[in-house]
Motif scaffolding. Sequence first.
Motif, short mmCIF file in Angstrom:
data_model
loop_
_atom_site.label_atom_id
_atom_site.label_comp_id
_atom_site.label_asym_id
_atom_site.label_seq_id
_atom_site.Cartn_x
_atom_site.Cartn_y
_atom_site.Cartn_z
N THR A 1 -9.50 -8.60 -12.56
CA THR A 1 -10.70 -8.09 -11.89
C THR A 1 -10.96 -8.83 -10.59
O THR A 1 -11.31 -8.22 -9.57
N THR A 2 -10.76 -10.13 -10.59
CA THR A 2 -10.95 -10.93 -9.37
C THR A 2 -9.99 -10.49 -8.28
O THR A 2 -10.37 -10.35 -7.11
N LEU A 3 -8.74 -10.24 -8.65
CA LEU A 3 -7.75 -9.77 -7.67
C LEU A 3 -8.19 -8.45 -7.05
O LEU A 3 -8.16 -8.29 -5.83
N MET B 1 -12.76 -5.98 -1.15
CA MET B 1 -13.52 -6.54 -0.04
C MET B 1 -12.74 -6.48 1.26
O MET B 1 -13.29 -6.14 2.32
N GLU B 2 -11.45 -6.80 1.19
CA GLU B 2 -10.60 -6.75 2.39
C GLU B 2 -10.51 -5.33 2.93
O GLU B 2 -10.62 -5.11 4.14
N THR C 1 0.74 -14.75 -10.27
CA THR C 1 0.47 -15.94 -11.06
C THR C 1 -0.92 -16.49 -10.72
O THR C 1 -1.62 -15.96 -9.86
N SER C 2 -1.29 -17.57 -11.37
CA SER C 2 -2.58 -18.20 -11.09
C SER C 2 -2.56 -19.01 -9.79
O SER C 2 -3.60 -19.47 -9.34
N ASP C 3 -1.38 -19.17 -9.21
CA ASP C 3 -1.27 -19.92 -7.96
C ASP C 3 -2.01 -19.19 -6.83
O ASP C 3 -1.81 -17.98 -6.65
N PRO C 4 -2.85 -19.88 -6.08
CA PRO C 4 -3.60 -19.22 -5.00
C PRO C 4 -2.72 -18.51 -3.99
O PRO C 4 -3.10 -17.46 -3.46
N ASP C 5 -1.53 -19.06 -3.72
CA ASP C 5 -0.62 -18.41 -2.77
C ASP C 5 -0.12 -17.08 -3.31
O ASP C 5 0.03 -16.11 -2.57
N ALA D 1 -3.04 -14.65 -2.99
CA ALA D 1 -3.24 -14.28 -1.58
C ALA D 1 -2.15 -13.31 -1.13
O ALA D 1 -2.41 -12.36 -0.38
N HIS D 2 -0.92 -13.56 -1.58
CA HIS D 2 0.19 -12.67 -1.22
C HIS D 2 -0.05 -11.27 -1.79
O HIS D 2 0.19 -10.26 -1.11
#
Length: 198
Positions: free
Chosen positions: A20-22, A28-29, A175-179, A182-183
């Motif tokens: 859901t966060t993704l 928003m973008e 994954t849970s990695d912020p990068d 973001a990707h």
Amino acid sequence: MTSTEPIRIGVLGTHSTGKTTLLRRIEMELRSHGITVARTGRLGKRAAAAGLPKMQHHTALSTEWIITQGIVDEIDAVTQGAEVVLIDRAAHDAIAYWHAALAFRAETPPRLERERLLALASTQLPKYDLLFATELDPRVPVDTSHNYDAGYRWLVDQHAHRLLANDNISHQRVTSDPDSQAHAVDVAVQLCLKEAAL
């Protein structure tokens, strides 16, 4: 955007892995670029409100309800003129939750029910322009107010990725990695902006 068919972006994966966060971040973008977005979701809670079992108690009936209600929600979004539809819990997500529930209860899925529900979920695949699959990271703490069963949560993750692999379903892992997150947002936004320019 000039396309008559909206772009459909789906996500699946076990609970509390950022689905859901993704989709919120993508929404928003896209809205910041003036693109009309609709987001479906809350299917598990709505199924429970309808008196259907959820989580490790999932049945074939609750699975079918979630798939078909998700389809109805998506159609509603399209008829309301959304240029992009973000699908929180793509159809195969419900299959993964059901398979995991059966494994959790040490039950075998009835062959005909399994084939029927899988066929139903598979009818949705050609509509997705992009499909994300979140990955469980057991190091990331979950909201303790949800009282999740860790074993069941792990089973859902395993079954989701097994379904994608077995049916060779095109998707991108997140994954849970912020990068990684973001990707995923960037991939989704660039796809939509590219379509908007056509």
